[in-house]
Scaffold this motif. Structure first.
Motif, PDB file in Angstrom:
ATOM      1  N   ALA A 105      10.650   2.810  -5.201  1.00 52.19           N
ATOM      2  CA  ALA A 105       9.527   2.029  -5.715  1.00 52.19           C
ATOM      3  C   ALA A 105       9.244   2.387  -7.169  1.00 52.19           C
ATOM      4  CB  ALA A 105       8.286   2.269  -4.858  1.00 52.19           C
ATOM      5  N   SER A 106       9.337   3.669  -7.490  1.00 52.15           N
ATOM      6  CA  SER A 106       9.117   4.104  -8.875  1.00 52.15           C
ATOM      7  C   SER A 106      10.176   3.535  -9.803  1.00 52.15           C
ATOM      8  CB  SER A 106       9.133   5.634  -8.928  1.00 52.15           C
ATOM      9  OG  SER A 106       8.978   6.086 -10.241  1.00 52.15           O
ATOM     10  N   MET A 107      11.415   3.537  -9.350  1.00 59.79           N
ATOM     11  CA  MET A 107      12.497   2.983 -10.171  1.00 59.79           C
ATOM     12  C   MET A 107      12.334   1.475 -10.330  1.00 59.79           C
ATOM     13  SD  MET A 107      15.628   5.347  -8.734  1.00 59.79           S
ATOM     14  CE  MET A 107      16.885   4.266  -9.314  1.00 59.79           C
ATOM     15  N   ALA A 108      11.919   0.791  -9.271  1.00 57.96           N
ATOM     16  CA  ALA A 108      11.703  -0.654  -9.364  1.00 57.96           C
ATOM     17  C   ALA A 108      10.552  -0.959 -10.313  1.00 57.96           C
ATOM     18  CB  ALA A 108      11.418  -1.223  -7.967  1.00 57.96           C
ATOM     19  N   ALA A 109       9.496  -0.163 -10.252  1.00 56.15           N
ATOM     20  CA  ALA A 109       8.373  -0.367 -11.158  1.00 56.15           C
ATOM     21  C   ALA A 109       8.798  -0.120 -12.605  1.00 56.15           C
ATOM     22  CB  ALA A 109       7.225   0.568 -10.779  1.00 56.15           C
TER      23      ALA A 109
ATOM     24  N   ALA B 289       0.821  -1.205   0.000  1.00 59.57           N
ATOM     25  CA  ALA B 289       0.000   0.000   0.000  1.00 59.57           C
ATOM     26  C   ALA B 289       0.861   1.264   0.000  1.00 59.57           C
ATOM     27  CB  ALA B 289      -0.926  -0.002   1.204  1.00 59.57           C
ATOM     28  N   ILE B 290       2.019   1.188   0.627  1.00 60.70           N
ATOM     29  CA  ILE B 290       2.924   2.339   0.660  1.00 60.70           C
ATOM     30  C   ILE B 290       3.524   2.587  -0.716  1.00 60.70           C
ATOM     31  CG2 ILE B 290       5.107   3.176   1.621  1.00 60.70           C
ATOM     32  CD1 ILE B 290       4.411   1.595   4.162  1.00 60.70           C
ATOM     33  N   LYS B 291       3.812   1.528  -1.440  1.00 57.30           N
ATOM     34  CA  LYS B 291       4.477   1.662  -2.738  1.00 57.30           C
ATOM     35  C   LYS B 291       3.518   1.853  -3.904  1.00 57.30           C
ATOM     36  CE  LYS B 291       8.545  -0.820  -1.263  1.00 57.30           C
ATOM     37  NZ  LYS B 291       9.445  -1.908  -1.495  1.00 57.30           N
ATOM     38  N   LEU B 292       2.228   1.690  -3.677  1.00 62.56           N
ATOM     39  CA  LEU B 292       1.255   1.783  -4.755  1.00 62.56           C
ATOM     40  C   LEU B 292       1.256   3.128  -5.488  1.00 62.56           C
ATOM     41  CD1 LEU B 292      -0.748  -0.123  -6.037  1.00 62.56           C
ATOM     42  CD2 LEU B 292      -2.507   0.797  -4.530  1.00 62.56           C
ATOM     43  N   PRO B 293       1.319   4.276  -4.793  1.00 62.77           N
ATOM     44  CA  PRO B 293       1.350   5.540  -5.533  1.00 62.77           C
ATOM     45  C   PRO B 293       2.572   5.669  -6.445  1.00 62.77           C
ATOM     46  CG  PRO B 293       0.801   5.936  -3.240  1.00 62.77           C
ATOM     47  CD  PRO B 293       1.208   4.496  -3.352  1.00 62.77           C
TER      48      PRO B 293
ATOM     49  N   ILE C  36       3.938   3.727 -13.887  1.00 62.08           N
ATOM     50  CA  ILE C  36       3.142   3.245 -15.016  1.00 62.08           C
ATOM     51  C   ILE C  36       2.664   4.413 -15.867  1.00 62.08           C
ATOM     52  CG2 ILE C  36       0.961   2.142 -15.646  1.00 62.08           C
ATOM     53  CD1 ILE C  36       1.394   0.259 -13.262  1.00 62.08           C
ATOM     54  N   ASN C  37       2.219   5.472 -15.225  1.00 63.15           N
ATOM     55  CA  ASN C  37       1.733   6.635 -15.965  1.00 63.15           C
ATOM     56  C   ASN C  37       2.862   7.440 -16.598  1.00 63.15           C
ATOM     57  OD1 ASN C  37      -0.970   6.121 -15.504  1.00 63.15           O
ATOM     58  ND2 ASN C  37      -0.992   7.271 -13.600  1.00 63.15           N
ATOM     59  N   SER C  38       4.101   7.186 -16.197  1.00 60.11           N
ATOM     60  CA  SER C  38       5.248   7.884 -16.780  1.00 60.11           C
ATOM     61  C   SER C  38       5.891   7.092 -17.907  1.00 60.11           C
ATOM     62  CB  SER C  38       6.304   8.150 -15.699  1.00 60.11           C
ATOM     63  OG  SER C  38       5.782   8.984 -14.710  1.00 60.11           O
ATOM     64  N   ALA C  39       5.519   5.835 -18.061  1.00 60.72           N
ATOM     65  CA  ALA C  39       6.136   4.973 -19.073  1.00 60.72           C
ATOM     66  C   ALA C  39       5.293   4.957 -20.340  1.00 60.72           C
ATOM     67  CB  ALA C  39       6.288   3.560 -18.525  1.00 60.72           C
ATOM     68  N   SER C  40       5.961   4.996 -21.468  1.00 58.27           N
ATOM     69  CA  SER C  40       5.231   4.917 -22.731  1.00 58.27           C
ATOM     70  C   SER C  40       5.108   3.460 -23.155  1.00 58.27           C
ATOM     71  CB  SER C  40       5.944   5.722 -23.817  1.00 58.27           C
ATOM     72  OG  SER C  40       7.236   5.219 -24.016  1.00 58.27           O
ATOM     73  N   SER C  41       4.059   3.171 -23.909  1.00 60.21           N
ATOM     74  CA  SER C  41       3.873   1.814 -24.394  1.00 60.21           C
ATOM     75  C   SER C  41       4.152   1.774 -25.888  1.00 60.21           C
ATOM     76  CB  SER C  41       2.448   1.331 -24.115  1.00 60.21           C
ATOM     77  OG  SER C  41       1.541   1.986 -24.963  1.00 60.21           O
ATOM     78  N   SER C  42       4.234   0.588 -26.432  1.00 63.78           N
ATOM     79  CA  SER C  42       4.534   0.456 -27.852  1.00 63.78           C
ATOM     80  C   SER C  42       3.366   0.911 -28.714  1.00 63.78           C
ATOM     81  CB  SER C  42       4.895  -0.994 -28.177  1.00 63.78           C
ATOM     82  OG  SER C  42       3.817  -1.838 -27.845  1.00 63.78           O
ATOM     83  N   THR C  43       2.155   0.879 -28.189  1.00 58.96           N
ATOM     84  CA  THR C  43       1.005   1.308 -28.985  1.00 58.96           C
ATOM     85  C   THR C  43       0.807   2.819 -28.944  1.00 58.96           C
ATOM     86  OG1 THR C  43      -0.451   0.871 -27.120  1.00 58.96           O
ATOM     87  CG2 THR C  43      -0.234  -0.859 -28.760  1.00 58.96           C
TER      88      THR C  43
END
Length: 109
Positions: free
Chosen positions: A69-73, A14-18, A24-31
């Protein structure tokens, strides 16, 4: 991705969820080719770490935990992309025809 970021006792998710959501919202996807932040807001938000000294050490510790956590994600996202690409490339075959050959195309599916 959450599974890869939490500790083995699974008490800190729960601490790492934000931070994971931020990654996820900072990463671009292939589509999309652009991150969701840029698609929705037209810009990327600043990172969660400040470079100034803080009189509250708990804030600095929390920010560092969120950054980790952000770097691990982010690393998990990249690892998943690499794995997915490698698995997809295993099934691909070299085309038995060259440019200019006439081929039949199926209309099924």
């Amino acid at each position: 991705m959450l599974r890869q970021c939490v500790s083995p006792n699974q008490k800190d998710w729960a601490i790492k969820l934000p931070a994971i959501e931020f990654a996820i919202n900072s990463a671009s996807s292939s589509t999309r080719r652009i991150p969701p932040f840029r698609a929705v807001y037209g810009m990327m938000p600043p990172s969660m770490i400040w470079n100034t000294k803080c009189e509250y050490p708990g804030v600095r510790v929390f920010a560092q935990v969120m950054k980790d956590a952000s770097m691990a994600a982010h690393d998990s996202i990249i690892a998943a992309r690499v794995k997915s690409t490698a698995l997809s490339n295993l099934r691909r075959k070299e085309a038995p025809f060259v440019k200019g050959d006439l081929v039949y195309l199926s209309t099924e599916n």
